[in-house]
Design a protein around this motif. Structure first.
Motif, PDB file in Angstrom:
ATOM      1  N   LEU A  95       0.623  -1.124  -0.054  1.00 22.03           N
ATOM      2  CA  LEU A  95       0.104   0.136  -0.067  1.00 22.03           C
ATOM      3  C   LEU A  95       0.736   1.355  -0.001  1.00 22.03           C
ATOM      4  CD1 LEU A  95      -2.963   0.493   0.000  1.00 22.03           C
ATOM      5  CD2 LEU A  95      -2.886   0.842   2.535  1.00 22.03           C
ATOM      6  N   SER A  96       1.961   1.332   0.828  1.00 25.54           N
ATOM      7  CA  SER A  96       2.649   2.450   0.925  1.00 25.54           C
ATOM      8  C   SER A  96       3.527   2.614  -0.630  1.00 25.54           C
ATOM      9  CB  SER A  96       4.022   2.094   1.606  1.00 25.54           C
ATOM     10  OG  SER A  96       3.579   2.094   2.998  1.00 25.54           O
ATOM     11  N   ALA A  97       3.794   1.526  -1.338  1.00 29.02           N
ATOM     12  CA  ALA A  97       4.287   1.846  -2.646  1.00 29.02           C
ATOM     13  C   ALA A  97       3.254   2.252  -3.520  1.00 29.02           C
ATOM     14  CB  ALA A  97       4.817   0.613  -3.325  1.00 29.02           C
ATOM     15  N   ALA A  98       2.035   2.092  -3.406  1.00 28.00           N
ATOM     16  CA  ALA A  98       1.060   2.436  -4.414  1.00 28.00           C
ATOM     17  C   ALA A  98       0.840   4.015  -4.082  1.00 28.00           C
ATOM     18  CB  ALA A  98      -0.310   1.723  -4.041  1.00 28.00           C
TER      19      ALA A  98
ATOM     20  N   ALA B  20       3.594   6.062  -5.327  1.00 27.76           N
ATOM     21  CA  ALA B  20       3.613   6.227  -6.774  1.00 27.76           C
ATOM     22  C   ALA B  20       2.688   7.264  -7.381  1.00 27.76           C
ATOM     23  CB  ALA B  20       3.347   4.959  -7.594  1.00 27.76           C
ATOM     24  N   LEU B  21       1.488   7.247  -6.822  1.00 26.10           N
ATOM     25  CA  LEU B  21       0.261   8.271  -7.045  1.00 26.10           C
ATOM     26  C   LEU B  21       0.755   9.719  -6.723  1.00 26.10           C
ATOM     27  CD1 LEU B  21      -2.862   6.264  -6.857  1.00 26.10           C
ATOM     28  CD2 LEU B  21      -1.416   6.544  -8.723  1.00 26.10           C
ATOM     29  N   ARG B  22       1.419   9.713  -5.429  1.00 27.15           N
ATOM     30  CA  ARG B  22       1.683  11.103  -4.953  1.00 27.15           C
ATOM     31  C   ARG B  22       2.642  11.577  -5.717  1.00 27.15           C
ATOM     32  NH1 ARG B  22       2.481  11.076   1.255  1.00 27.15           N
ATOM     33  NH2 ARG B  22       1.855  13.247   0.966  1.00 27.15           N
TER      34      ARG B  22
ATOM     35  N   HIS C 121     -14.910  -2.129  -9.880  1.00 26.98           N
ATOM     36  CA  HIS C 121     -13.814  -2.953 -10.325  1.00 26.98           C
ATOM     37  C   HIS C 121     -12.319  -2.620 -10.543  1.00 26.98           C
ATOM     38  CE1 HIS C 121     -17.606  -5.334 -10.414  1.00 26.98           C
ATOM     39  NE2 HIS C 121     -18.084  -4.517 -11.276  1.00 26.98           N
ATOM     40  N   ARG C 122     -11.817  -1.417  -9.977  1.00 26.79           N
ATOM     41  CA  ARG C 122     -10.518  -1.144 -10.282  1.00 26.79           C
ATOM     42  C   ARG C 122      -9.902  -1.968  -9.290  1.00 26.79           C
ATOM     43  NH1 ARG C 122     -12.817   3.947  -9.609  1.00 26.79           N
ATOM     44  NH2 ARG C 122     -13.095   5.214 -11.490  1.00 26.79           N
ATOM     45  N   GLU C 123      -8.932  -2.727  -9.428  1.00 22.14           N
ATOM     46  CA  GLU C 123      -7.966  -3.578  -8.732  1.00 22.14           C
ATOM     47  C   GLU C 123      -6.753  -3.612  -9.289  1.00 22.14           C
ATOM     48  OE1 GLU C 123      -9.743  -7.156  -6.631  1.00 22.14           O
ATOM     49  OE2 GLU C 123     -11.054  -7.180  -8.264  1.00 22.14           O
ATOM     50  N   ALA C 124      -5.617  -3.488  -8.261  1.00 26.14           N
ATOM     51  CA  ALA C 124      -4.197  -3.196  -8.848  1.00 26.14           C
ATOM     52  C   ALA C 124      -3.605  -4.335  -8.222  1.00 26.14           C
ATOM     53  CB  ALA C 124      -3.834  -1.827  -8.570  1.00 26.14           C
ATOM     54  N   PHE C 125      -2.903  -5.287  -8.791  1.00 26.73           N
ATOM     55  CA  PHE C 125      -2.184  -6.310  -8.189  1.00 26.73           C
ATOM     56  C   PHE C 125      -0.535  -5.930  -8.409  1.00 26.73           C
ATOM     57  CE2 PHE C 125      -5.934  -8.257  -9.379  1.00 26.73           C
ATOM     58  CZ  PHE C 125      -6.293  -9.113  -8.367  1.00 26.73           C
ATOM     59  N   ASN C 126      -0.179  -4.922  -9.028  1.00 30.48           N
ATOM     60  CA  ASN C 126       1.152  -4.169  -9.030  1.00 30.48           C
ATOM     61  C   ASN C 126       0.947  -2.758  -9.573  1.00 30.48           C
ATOM     62  OD1 ASN C 126       0.829  -4.175 -11.740  1.00 30.48           O
ATOM     63  ND2 ASN C 126       0.970  -6.648 -11.912  1.00 30.48           N
ATOM     64  N   LEU C 127       2.232  -2.356  -9.484  1.00 29.90           N
ATOM     65  CA  LEU C 127       2.234  -0.828 -10.047  1.00 29.90           C
ATOM     66  C   LEU C 127       1.753  -0.587 -11.376  1.00 29.90           C
ATOM     67  CD1 LEU C 127       5.571   0.695  -8.481  1.00 29.90           C
ATOM     68  CD2 LEU C 127       3.180   1.377  -8.045  1.00 29.90           C
ATOM     69  N   GLU C 128       2.176  -1.535 -12.307  1.00 29.63           N
ATOM     70  CA  GLU C 128       1.757  -1.464 -13.749  1.00 29.63           C
ATOM     71  C   GLU C 128       0.115  -1.371 -13.654  1.00 29.63           C
ATOM     72  OE1 GLU C 128       1.916  -4.059 -17.798  1.00 29.63           O
ATOM     73  OE2 GLU C 128       3.720  -3.813 -16.372  1.00 29.63           O
ATOM     74  N   ASP C 129      -0.315  -2.072 -13.134  1.00 28.66           N
ATOM     75  CA  ASP C 129      -2.067  -2.177 -12.936  1.00 28.66           C
ATOM     76  C   ASP C 129      -2.451  -0.829 -12.284  1.00 28.66           C
ATOM     77  OD1 ASP C 129      -2.155  -4.811 -13.645  1.00 28.66           O
ATOM     78  OD2 ASP C 129      -2.621  -5.462 -11.797  1.00 28.66           O
ATOM     79  N   LEU C 130      -1.974  -0.326 -11.397  1.00 33.00           N
ATOM     80  CA  LEU C 130      -2.350   0.835 -10.700  1.00 33.00           C
ATOM     81  C   LEU C 130      -2.176   2.204 -11.856  1.00 33.00           C
ATOM     82  CD1 LEU C 130      -3.420   2.476  -8.170  1.00 33.00           C
ATOM     83  CD2 LEU C 130      -0.812   2.739  -7.690  1.00 33.00           C
ATOM     84  N   LEU C 131      -1.054   2.078 -12.352  1.00 36.98           N
ATOM     85  CA  LEU C 131      -0.820   3.355 -13.136  1.00 36.98           C
ATOM     86  C   LEU C 131      -1.493   3.343 -14.565  1.00 36.98           C
ATOM     87  CD1 LEU C 131       2.971   3.601 -12.538  1.00 36.98           C
ATOM     88  CD2 LEU C 131       1.097   4.850 -11.606  1.00 36.98           C
TER      89      LEU C 131
END
Length: 345
Positions: A248-251, A254-256, A330-340
């Motif tokens: 969660l900290s990495a996520a 990355a957005l901030r 249905h936004r789910e992120a399993f890694n940074l690539e998903d999130l971004l």
């Protein structure tokens, strides 16, 4: 709109009488249950049911749940198989809804024209007292605007529905914080339609094996809604939300780093530094109870996105993940690539 306050465990007889009188003449009443606040009409009233759908902005093909005070009252509105009669006496009152064959007693508006009806006996003194005073079942969904997070306090009802409700019975905060479990017992094996406080593990002690389809996990939407929560946008804040399966900290970092203001909804021991922090709790039942209030609070923060950690899909955690997936669109992120890859902010 009248707001009538009462002790949730010892309902004021005058409050109960007033609510029943409003329902008897085709009005609508918001009241607490052990799960969330419901928006109720007399289950037999076409006019009352129509008002519920209008006030909530609910699609007409999304049926309501009929609330009864006993197994005996359930048999008046639905065909209860003989083998389930004693089972229901053990699991009701409680946060469990059964989809059964309808006897056609309740309004067709309530069942959305289906031949089945969703029925439960709530484990809360307020709706039980209202049903008994009315002498008939009541029907309703959660007492919020369609698509919004469900209300777990009377002020949430007022925030969403304002003057569209005749009476709001304020019985304080609800206990579980997520809606009842729904199973379709017209199917073999019984089919889980919506997870809730009555867990799959508990269900199987009474009903045998339970089928858990993707729609119950919040992974897909149903083509036809035979019960609430199966179709359409549900539980969602206006602020974009992402369910995070990795650090969660990495996520959040990355957005901030991309200039986004981030709120983190801390849960089950998982948290992170962010522009705003909302604490759901470390116990999964506490998370369930606080979830909708936190989703409402998220919209009051000046942030671009909310992040919430995934929880284990066991026990009531299955219900929490169902609600989170729907709230997140249905936004789910399993890694940074998903999130971004999501368009956020």
């Amino acid at each position: 709109m009248k707001i009538l306050r009462t002790d949730p465990l010892r309902p004021d007889p005058q409050v109960v009488k007033t609510a029943a009188e409003v329902l008897r003449r085709g009005g609508i009443v918001a009241a607490p249950t052990e799960t969330v606040y419901g928006l109720f009409a007399d289950a037999r009233s076409d006019a009352g049911c129509a008002r519920v759908f209008k006030a909530k902005g609910r699609p007409p093909d999304n049926p309501l749940i009929v609330h009864v005070d006993s197994v005996e009252m359930a048999t008046e509105v639905a065909e209860v198989p003989a083998e389930l009669y004693e089972v229901l006496k053990r699991v009701w009152p409680g946060p469990l809804t059964l989809v059964l064959k309808s006897k056609g007693v309740v309004s067709r508006c309530v069942t959305a024209g289906l031949e089945t009806v969703a029925v439960r006996a709530p484990a809360h003194p307020v709706p039980l007292a209202i049903i008994r005073e009315l002498g008939a079942p009541i029907a309703g969904p959660s007492a919020n605007k369609a698509g919004r997070p469900s209300p777990t306090a009377a002020e949430h009802v007022v925030e969403d529905l304002g003057g569209e409700v005749d009476v709001v019975v304020d019985g304080g905060p609800t206990f579980f914080g997520v809606e009842s479990t729904i199973i379709d017992v017209t199917k073999r094996p019984p089919l889980l339609l919506r997870p809730g406080p009555f867990t799959v593990e508990e269900l199987e002690r009474f009903f045998g094996p339970i089928e858990v389809p993707p729609v119950a996990r919040g992974l897909s939407e149903a083509d036809v809604a035979v019960a609430p929560g199966m179709k359409y946008r549900h539980y969602a804040p206006d602020t974009p939300l992402v369910v995070v399966h990795f650090d969660l900290s990495a996520a959040a970092a990355a957005l901030r780093s991309r200039g986004l203001r981030v709120a983190v909804l801390c849960a089950v021991g998982k948290c992170a530094e962010a522009d705003a922090v909302l604490r759901l709790g470390d116990d999964i039942y506490e998370v369930a109870k606080n979830l909708y209030g936190a989703l409402r609070e998220l919209d009051r923060l000046s942030v671009d996105v909310g992040l919430v950690p995934a929880v284990e899909e066991r026990g009531i955690g299955l219900a929490v993940m169902n609600r989170l997936r729907k709230a997140a669109g249905h936004r789910e992120a399993f890694n940074l690539e998903d999130l971004l890859r999501y368009e956020l902010g």
